[in-house]
Each structure stands twice: as C-alpha cells, then as structure tokens.
Design a protein around this motif. Structure first.
Motif, PDB file in Angstrom:
ATOM      1  N   ILE A 107       0.592  15.302  -8.950  1.00  0.00           N
ATOM      2  CA  ILE A 107       0.072  15.747 -10.475  1.00  0.00           C
ATOM      3  C   ILE A 107       1.318  16.187 -11.402  1.00  0.00           C
ATOM      4  CG2 ILE A 107      -1.335  17.394 -11.885  1.00  0.00           C
ATOM      5  CD1 ILE A 107      -2.940  17.602  -8.869  1.00  0.00           C
ATOM      6  N   VAL A 108       2.295  16.600 -11.037  1.00  0.00           N
ATOM      7  CA  VAL A 108       3.376  17.171 -11.800  1.00  0.00           C
ATOM      8  C   VAL A 108       2.768  17.518 -12.985  1.00  0.00           C
ATOM      9  CG1 VAL A 108       5.698  16.331 -12.587  1.00  0.00           C
ATOM     10  CG2 VAL A 108       4.711  15.089 -10.576  1.00  0.00           C
ATOM     11  N   ASP A 109       2.665  17.080 -14.072  1.00  0.00           N
ATOM     12  CA  ASP A 109       2.432  17.636 -15.564  1.00  0.00           C
ATOM     13  C   ASP A 109       1.171  17.286 -15.767  1.00  0.00           C
ATOM     14  OD1 ASP A 109       2.708  14.844 -16.018  1.00  0.00           O
ATOM     15  OD2 ASP A 109       4.116  15.201 -17.905  1.00  0.00           O
ATOM     16  N   GLY A 110       0.049  16.762 -14.925  1.00  0.00           N
ATOM     17  CA  GLY A 110      -1.446  16.608 -15.132  1.00  0.00           C
ATOM     18  C   GLY A 110      -1.881  15.369 -14.300  1.00  0.00           C
ATOM     19  N   GLU A 111      -3.194  15.213 -14.594  1.00  0.00           N
ATOM     20  CA  GLU A 111      -3.859  14.347 -13.815  1.00  0.00           C
ATOM     21  C   GLU A 111      -4.078  12.833 -14.659  1.00  0.00           C
ATOM     22  OE1 GLU A 111      -6.514  15.476 -10.591  1.00  0.00           O
ATOM     23  OE2 GLU A 111      -6.648  17.144 -11.523  1.00  0.00           O
ATOM     24  N   TYR A 112      -3.724  12.759 -15.857  1.00  0.00           N
ATOM     25  CA  TYR A 112      -3.709  11.603 -16.556  1.00  0.00           C
ATOM     26  C   TYR A 112      -3.292  10.302 -16.096  1.00  0.00           C
ATOM     27  CZ  TYR A 112       1.066  12.211 -17.224  1.00  0.00           C
ATOM     28  OH  TYR A 112       2.529  12.404 -17.020  1.00  0.00           O
ATOM     29  N   ILE A 113      -3.985   9.104 -16.567  1.00  0.00           N
ATOM     30  CA  ILE A 113      -3.548   8.082 -15.866  1.00  0.00           C
ATOM     31  C   ILE A 113      -3.262   6.933 -17.345  1.00  0.00           C
ATOM     32  CG2 ILE A 113      -4.502   7.940 -13.840  1.00  0.00           C
ATOM     33  CD1 ILE A 113      -7.125   6.985 -15.017  1.00  0.00           C
ATOM     34  N   PRO A 114      -2.563   5.975 -17.161  1.00  0.00           N
ATOM     35  CA  PRO A 114      -1.890   5.620 -15.864  1.00  0.00           C
ATOM     36  C   PRO A 114      -0.452   6.612 -15.637  1.00  0.00           C
ATOM     37  CG  PRO A 114      -1.207   3.964 -17.426  1.00  0.00           C
ATOM     38  CD  PRO A 114      -2.275   5.060 -18.129  1.00  0.00           C
ATOM     39  N   THR A 169       0.723  -1.257   0.075  1.00  0.00           N
ATOM     40  CA  THR A 169      -0.051  -0.041  -0.014  1.00  0.00           C
ATOM     41  C   THR A 169       0.954   1.214  -0.024  1.00  0.00           C
ATOM     42  OG1 THR A 169      -0.089   0.369   2.333  1.00  0.00           O
ATOM     43  CG2 THR A 169      -1.752  -0.980   1.297  1.00  0.00           C
ATOM     44  N   PHE A 170       0.284   2.230  -0.386  1.00  0.00           N
ATOM     45  CA  PHE A 170       1.097   3.761  -0.588  1.00  0.00           C
ATOM     46  C   PHE A 170       1.605   3.864   0.962  1.00  0.00           C
ATOM     47  CE2 PHE A 170       1.213   8.231  -0.054  1.00  0.00           C
ATOM     48  CZ  PHE A 170       2.231   8.721  -0.978  1.00  0.00           C
ATOM     49  N   GLU A 171       0.902   3.915   1.933  1.00  0.00           N
ATOM     50  CA  GLU A 171       1.239   4.067   3.329  1.00  0.00           C
ATOM     51  C   GLU A 171       2.339   3.075   3.882  1.00  0.00           C
ATOM     52  OE1 GLU A 171      -1.960   3.558   2.667  1.00  0.00           O
ATOM     53  OE2 GLU A 171      -2.511   5.696   2.524  1.00  0.00           O
ATOM     54  N   ASP A 172       2.276   1.921   3.535  1.00  0.00           N
ATOM     55  CA  ASP A 172       3.361   1.012   3.876  1.00  0.00           C
ATOM     56  C   ASP A 172       4.642   1.226   2.940  1.00  0.00           C
ATOM     57  OD1 ASP A 172       1.467  -0.395   5.665  1.00  0.00           O
ATOM     58  OD2 ASP A 172       1.309  -2.062   4.474  1.00  0.00           O
ATOM     59  N   GLY A 173       4.418   1.737   1.921  1.00  0.00           N
ATOM     60  CA  GLY A 173       5.373   2.172   1.006  1.00  0.00           C
ATOM     61  C   GLY A 173       6.548   3.099   1.604  1.00  0.00           C
ATOM     62  N   THR A 198      -1.688   1.984  -6.937  1.00  0.00           N
ATOM     63  CA  THR A 198      -2.708   2.560  -6.448  1.00  0.00           C
ATOM     64  C   THR A 198      -3.960   2.514  -7.256  1.00  0.00           C
ATOM     65  OG1 THR A 198      -2.181   4.746  -7.154  1.00  0.00           O
ATOM     66  CG2 THR A 198      -1.475   4.046  -4.991  1.00  0.00           C
ATOM     67  N   GLU A 199      -5.368   2.319  -6.816  1.00  0.00           N
ATOM     68  CA  GLU A 199      -6.097   2.084  -7.864  1.00  0.00           C
ATOM     69  C   GLU A 199      -7.446   3.031  -7.399  1.00  0.00           C
ATOM     70  OE1 GLU A 199      -7.724  -2.157  -9.496  1.00  0.00           O
ATOM     71  OE2 GLU A 199      -8.889  -1.442  -7.622  1.00  0.00           O
ATOM     72  N   ILE A 208       0.006   4.798 -10.718  1.00  0.00           N
ATOM     73  CA  ILE A 208      -1.424   5.234 -10.218  1.00  0.00           C
ATOM     74  C   ILE A 208      -2.221   5.061 -11.716  1.00  0.00           C
ATOM     75  CG2 ILE A 208      -2.739   7.463  -9.981  1.00  0.00           C
ATOM     76  CD1 ILE A 208      -0.171   8.702  -8.949  1.00  0.00           C
ATOM     77  N   HIS A 209      -3.351   4.206 -11.233  1.00  0.00           N
ATOM     78  CA  HIS A 209      -4.382   3.645 -12.315  1.00  0.00           C
ATOM     79  C   HIS A 209      -5.756   3.895 -11.943  1.00  0.00           C
ATOM     80  CE1 HIS A 209      -5.019  -0.451 -10.778  1.00  0.00           C
ATOM     81  NE2 HIS A 209      -3.890  -0.233 -10.253  1.00  0.00           N
TER      82      HIS A 209
END
Length: 152
Positions: free
Chosen positions: A104-111, A40-44, A92-93, A59-60
């Motif tokens: 977000i860095v350069d946008g909120e696109y996925i993945p 998980t993100f928190e464990d990571g 993360t899903e 991120i997807h």
C-alpha cells in the motif's frame, strides 16, 4: 535502442540490438505488452531470489479507467519492452493483488508500479519522482515515467 533507466546516478542504458519478440500465449500480458515476459507474483518472487534482478510489480484492476489508459501505452512502447528484460515483470489484476501493508505504501490507488528487492520487499525509495501527482508516488501514466525512474 537504449533504456533511460538510471541507477545510483549512473546510466542503466544498454544497447540492445534485437527488437522485442512477441511471446506466444502470453495470457499474463492482459494487453500490457505481448513482448514482455510477464510472470505470476509467486513465480516472480522465486525468480528474484535466484537472480540479480528486481521485480517490477504492476497492480491494476480491470474496471479502472487509468489502468485502461496505461495499457495501450505500455503495450506500444518498444523501449519499455526492452527495459523489461532487466527486471522480473509481474502483472497483477483484480484479486491477484498481493496483500499486506508493504504493497500500500502511500495508498491503495491504481494503477501502482512497485519495485521489489530479491527478498520480496517493496523498495519504497524507488518511486515516480517526475509525477504531477505527488500524493500518489507510485502512479505512472506511461512508459517514459517508468524508464526515467531512479533506482537507488
């Protein structure tokens, strides 16, 4: 077997004798690779603080066509599974996506695939330099692009 990842102009490749093993009950894999130790993100965040590893953050979304196309490519790549041993791997899903402008860095696109340092900050200098889509620098269409990323 070698990883093609490059760090500071040097070859990060490392001979790995054994094949990646399937991790039983790996529900965090979500089809992206049962041989990868996803956390998980928190464990990571906790793990990167205690280790010399960077976090690879995927991120997807479940409804995303590009995410669905990436899934079997990562899952089938033994090389990507080998490379994953050098990182804390976070998948993360949907609503698990971390919040904040740094993601977000350069946008909120996925993945999106982001690398985080031990302080939990996105390293925006590490991006897919070989992308055919320069307006989305953190988009990776397959495992080879991830493995060719240059870590600064």
């Amino acid at each position: 077997m070698k990883s093609f990842l490059k760090i500071d102009g040097g070859d990060f490749s490392k001979e790995v004798e054994d094949e990646p093993e399937i991790i039983e009950n790996n529900f965090l894999a979500r089809g992206f690779g049962d041989s990868i130790a996803w956390v998980t993100f928190e464990d990571g965040l906790e793990q990167i603080k205690k280790s010399d590893k960077l976090m690879l953050l995927l991120i997807h979304k479940t409804w995303c066509g590009s995410c669905k196309a990436l899934k079997p490519k990562l899952a089938a790549s033994k090389e990507f599974a080998q490379m994953s041993r050098h990182f804390v791997m976070v998948n993360t899903e949907d609503e698990e996506e971390p919040k904040g402008s740094q993601f977000i860095v350069d946008g909120e696109y996925i993945p999106r695939v982001l690398f985080l340092n031990p302080e939990g900050k996105v390293i925006d200098e590490i991006w897919n330099e070989g992308t055919k889509h320069p307006h989305v620098k953190y988009y990776y269409s397959g495992p080879q692009e991830c493995m060719l990323t240059k870590l600064k």
